[in-house]
Design a protein around this motif. Structure first.
Motif, PDB file in Angstrom:
ATOM      1  N   THR A 160      19.629  -2.697 -10.562  1.00 49.67           N
ATOM      2  CA  THR A 160      19.230  -3.674 -11.589  1.00 49.67           C
ATOM      3  C   THR A 160      17.732  -3.951 -11.590  1.00 49.67           C
ATOM      4  OG1 THR A 160      19.689  -5.479 -10.041  1.00 49.67           O
ATOM      5  CG2 THR A 160      21.469  -4.817 -11.535  1.00 49.67           C
ATOM      6  N   ARG A 162      13.953  -3.636 -12.142  1.00 47.88           N
ATOM      7  CA  ARG A 162      13.169  -2.844 -13.089  1.00 47.88           C
ATOM      8  C   ARG A 162      11.661  -3.007 -12.932  1.00 47.88           C
ATOM      9  NH1 ARG A 162      16.449  -0.649 -17.081  1.00 47.88           N
ATOM     10  NH2 ARG A 162      18.490  -0.411 -16.082  1.00 47.88           N
ATOM     11  N   ILE A 174      17.618  -5.907 -14.988  1.00 49.48           N
ATOM     12  CA  ILE A 174      18.512  -5.633 -16.123  1.00 49.48           C
ATOM     13  C   ILE A 174      19.875  -5.256 -15.559  1.00 49.48           C
ATOM     14  CG2 ILE A 174      19.009  -4.120 -18.072  1.00 49.48           C
ATOM     15  CD1 ILE A 174      16.024  -3.855 -18.553  1.00 49.48           C
ATOM     16  N   THR A 176      24.149  -4.697 -16.508  1.00 52.35           N
ATOM     17  CA  THR A 176      25.074  -4.372 -17.591  1.00 52.35           C
ATOM     18  C   THR A 176      26.359  -5.161 -17.415  1.00 52.35           C
ATOM     19  OG1 THR A 176      24.174  -2.134 -17.774  1.00 52.35           O
ATOM     20  CG2 THR A 176      26.333  -2.533 -18.760  1.00 52.35           C
ATOM     21  N   ARG A 180      27.094  -4.533 -22.665  1.00 54.74           N
ATOM     22  CA  ARG A 180      25.704  -4.525 -23.121  1.00 54.74           C
ATOM     23  C   ARG A 180      24.790  -4.817 -21.945  1.00 54.74           C
ATOM     24  NH1 ARG A 180      24.956  -8.809 -27.546  1.00 54.74           N
ATOM     25  NH2 ARG A 180      22.877  -7.872 -27.569  1.00 54.74           N
ATOM     26  N   GLN A 181      23.492  -4.674 -22.152  1.00 51.40           N
ATOM     27  CA  GLN A 181      22.518  -4.965 -21.104  1.00 51.40           C
ATOM     28  C   GLN A 181      21.955  -6.372 -21.275  1.00 51.40           C
ATOM     29  OE1 GLN A 181      19.731  -1.602 -21.431  1.00 51.40           O
ATOM     30  NE2 GLN A 181      20.616  -0.793 -19.528  1.00 51.40           N
ATOM     31  N   TRP A 182      21.633  -6.995 -20.130  1.00 52.76           N
ATOM     32  CA  TRP A 182      21.082  -8.350 -20.095  1.00 52.76           C
ATOM     33  C   TRP A 182      19.827  -8.326 -19.232  1.00 52.76           C
ATOM     34  CZ3 TRP A 182      24.196 -12.290 -22.464  1.00 52.76           C
ATOM     35  CH2 TRP A 182      25.453 -11.855 -22.871  1.00 52.76           C
ATOM     36  N   HIS A 206      11.740  -4.512 -24.336  1.00 49.68           N
ATOM     37  CA  HIS A 206      13.208  -4.547 -24.432  1.00 49.68           C
ATOM     38  C   HIS A 206      13.593  -5.543 -25.528  1.00 49.68           C
ATOM     39  CE1 HIS A 206      12.204  -3.377 -20.260  1.00 49.68           C
ATOM     40  NE2 HIS A 206      13.209  -2.517 -20.402  1.00 49.68           N
ATOM     41  N   LEU A 209      17.350  -7.100 -25.922  1.00 45.76           N
ATOM     42  CA  LEU A 209      18.121  -7.607 -24.795  1.00 45.76           C
ATOM     43  C   LEU A 209      18.069  -9.129 -24.731  1.00 45.76           C
ATOM     44  CD1 LEU A 209      17.367  -5.169 -21.839  1.00 45.76           C
ATOM     45  CD2 LEU A 209      18.982  -4.958 -23.729  1.00 45.76           C
TER      46      LEU A 209
END
Length: 712
Positions: A160, A162, A174, A176, A180-182, A206, A209
């Motif tokens: 996760t 980044r 980030i 999932t 979806r991605q958060w 992004h 998001l």
């Protein structure tokens, strides 16, 4: 751990939406931990609509020189590990003030506890609170014991993680979840101007998001749990949060008591601002964990707060304070937040509406009738008397509008409303009432091929329906969505109330779905019952018969009250079905209707988007449906239903046998030239002839003749 386990055992999935259309007992340690030991190490489901974000606030008193105790935090992390799969925990966020005195030894001790999560590869974030670093400086303060333990190097192996600011005090992640991605930011106690620029750049990189912002100081709360921005929080709001619609939730610690508020950003959307901190409570907060259970299907975040450390103790050995702290169930610490996620995120991540699908994609082998209402006319305009709705199956079972006496053209109108995932983007709006009967309906022609089908192998009926908001406040109990004309007595039935229709899909006085039918092998009525439907929402209903048993589905979900006694198709002597709304309320909208033959290889509609209304002559399990249907020409009423199954409907039809059909001595219908309908029912010992008034549907005469052979 809550004393209401059902809060974390809600449905992990949901079928189609019908849109468009308190505390229990505290779990024992065995229930809390042991039952989940076999789940340890299992990965969360990134596509399940329900997932959990774990939040850990200030733990500083647990790591306070020689005065602390790391046991509560160990218990919390061990709980998260064992509950990972069950709760679908996708990420854990610590809100700062990990330790009390920013000492290297304290931080090293805390870092060892976090290894519980590291060993299980559970992703998390940690941010610096004012007790973790030199709080007189912003994040440009330089190296520190905090960075040695909780700097970016700690997170680099996490899937996760980044990135981080050059100073190392701010990170973003980030994860999932829910398909979806958060995006989650973990910001320093005092982020610099350069850090805020970095956050903007990450958001820009992004742009679709949704983002959660965690930091140590943003809001405080009063004794009632009403939160307000702190001085530093106001700076973050003005220079960052309110300008970026992606940030929908902020989480911070530092202050106590906990609380929350909702602020409106520049885009006019809600931002939920939450503060959580329990260091002022027994045992430095007892390692309290707050779980944010996101449920995308329900558009809700359920929040609970509890101490896994206390929960793991033998209840008989808990002291008085532990008994009070095992779970916090007041409205400040256990609550639900309603968020329409699709609508809230539409400004930066719009979901394009699904377009209509061509008929060719919707027809499957066995479809015997398929009606959709997207080409009836412009939105809001009356459907003309005699207007025809084509049967798109190609079998010629077209529907024609019929208006009840005394009703005007607005009794049936075309509408652009439809379920968001409906194949046809249109519906009909039926405006009817009873006492006296007013409204309009659709019927098949006398010579429709559908009328002669007997559905020996089963059938499936499907439809989209929407009830008006005031449906329960008006007199429209037992309205029928679809009715097969003819009564039980016409088919030689004597059980229950033989005057009931042969088959009807209706809504009760409480708006519960009901499929009532006289099966071939039963003398009485077989009924499938559904639950009460919500008004103002589109829903999809499917009735599936496999030649023996009938099952009802709503939005692809199998309902409970389906008869287990095998029942065959509706009485074949009267092979007509009138497909129309009766009596349909103002704002009642009907989507597509389809009939199809049985398709045992197909699952219920939950496997995909709902389809329009259709009927089938075999089992489509909610995919297609078909019903025998021959609408007649005279009556405007179904046979009155006197039992609790339905009050007298406003529509009826007379059914005459096709010229090609053999005369059936068990049941027959004749059509006189006078304005009446005659029914003839032949029983072993007698024959009964009844006459019904065409306009009212009331019985006006009856003659019973004993059969001579019966006396012998």
């Amino acid at each position: 751990m809550p004393n209401n386990p059902s809060r974390r055992s809600l449905l992990q999935g949901l079928g189609l939406l019908g849109a468009g259309a308190a505390a229990g007992t505290v779990l024992s340690p065995a229930a809390a931990y042991g039952a989940d030991d076999d789940e340890q190490g299992r990965q969360p489901d990134p596509n399940a609509p329900r997932f959990t974000l774990a939040v850990i606030p200030d733990t500083q008193y647990l790591f306070d020189a020689d005065r602390g105790d790391p046991a509560p935090l160990r218990a919390t992390f061990q709980y998260l590990v064992t509950a990972r799969a069950r709760e679908n925990i996708v990420f854990t966020a610590h809100l700062g003030d990990v330790v009390e005195n920013k000492a290297a030894a304290e931080l090293a001790q805390a870092g060892k506890v976090f290894e519980i999560l590291d060993r299980q590869r559970m992703p998390y974030s940690v941010l610096a609170g004012n007790h973790d670093i030199d709080d007189k400086k912003d994040d440009q303060r330089g190296p520190s014991p905090y960075l040695d333990v909780f700097g970016p190097a700690r997170y680099r192996k996490m899937s996760t993680f980044r990135g981080a600011t050059a100073d190392g005090y701010n990170t973003y992640h980030i994860f999932t979840a829910g398909g979806r991605q958060w995006l989650l930011f973990a910001l320093d106690w005092r982020p610099s101007a350069g850090t805020l620029t970095w956050v903007r750049e990450v958001l820009g990189a992004h742009p679709q998001l949704p983002a959660i912002l965690t930091t140590h100081d943003l809001a405080s709360a009063d004794s009632n749990g009403q939160a307000r921005l702190s001085g530093h929080g106001q700076r973050l709001w003005d220079s960052l949060v309110k300008e970026h619609d992606q940030i929908f939730l902020t989480l911070n610690g530092h202050y106590w008591p906990p609380g929350r508020t909702v602020l409106r950003n520049n885009a006019g959307h809600d931002v939920h601002v939450h503060i959580t901190n329990y260091q002022d409570r027994y045992y430095g907060g007892s390692g309290m964990a707050r779980l944010y259970h996101f449920d995308l299907a329900r558009n809700t975040i359920d929040v609970e707060t509890f101490s896994p450390w206390i929960l793991d103790k033998d209840p008989s050995r808990r002291n008085e304070l532990e008994q009070q702290e095992v779970e916090l169930t007041d409205p400040v610490n256990q609550f639900s937040v309603a968020i329409d996620f699709t609508k809230r995120f539409a400004g930066f991540a719009p979901v394009p509406p699904r377009g209509p699908r061509p008929v060719s994609q919707m027809l499957v082998p066995g479809t015997v009738a398929y009606w959709r209402f997207d080409a009836v006319g412009p939105d809001g305009t009356p459907v003309p008397e005699g207007a025809q709705v084509a049967d798109l199956s190609g079998r010629g079972n077209h529907l024609t509008r019929v208006t009840l006496p005394g009703s005007d053209q607005t009794a049936m109108r075309s509408s652009a409303e439809h379920h968001a995932d409906q194949p046809a983007h249109g519906s009909i709006f039926l405006n009817g009432k009873k006492q006296p009967a007013r409204g309009a309906y659709l019927r098949t022609a006398d010579d429709a091929a559908l009328n002669r089908l007997t559905f020996a192998s089963g059938y499936t009926i499907e439809a989209f329906v929407k009830l008006p908001a005031d449906v329960r406040a008006t007199k429209h109990a037992w309205m029928s969505l679809l009715c097969r004309m003819g009564s039980g007595q016409n088919a030689g039935k004597t059980g229950d109330d033989p005057a009931e229709p042969l088959a009807t899909l209706s809504l009760s006085d409480g708006m519960a779905l009901q499929w009532a039918v006289f099966p071939l092998n039963q003398n009485g009525i077989s009924t499938n019952w559904g639950h009460e439907m919500r008004a103002g929402e589109w829903f999809h209903v499917a009735v599936v018969n496999d030649g023996r048993n009938t099952t009802m589905y709503v939005n692809g979900a199998k309902l409970l009250r389906n008869p287990s006694t095998p029942g065959q198709r509706p009485g074949h002597q009267q092979r007509a079905v009138a497909c129309r709304g009766v009596p349909l309320r103002p704002d009642h909208r009907a989507g597509l209707l389809r009939l199809a033959r049985r398709h045992p290889d197909r699952g219920p509609a939950a496997a995909g988007p709902p389809v329009h209304a259709r009927l089938t002559d075999d089992v489509g399990h909610g995919q297609e449906g078909s019903l025998p249907s021959r609408a007649g020409t005279l009556p405007d009423r179904c046979p009155p239903r006197t039992r609790r199954t339905r009050s007298p409907p406003t529509l009826a039809m007379e059914f005459a046998p096709s010229p090609d059909d053999p005369w059936d001595e068990d049941s027959a219908t004749d059509r006189p030239e006078s304005p009446a309908v005659l029914t003839i029912a032949v029983y072993p010992d007698r024959t009964i002839v009844r006459a019904f008034d065409v306009l009212t549907g009331k019985q006006i005469n009856e003659i019973e003749v004993a059969r001579p052979e019966a006396s012998r």
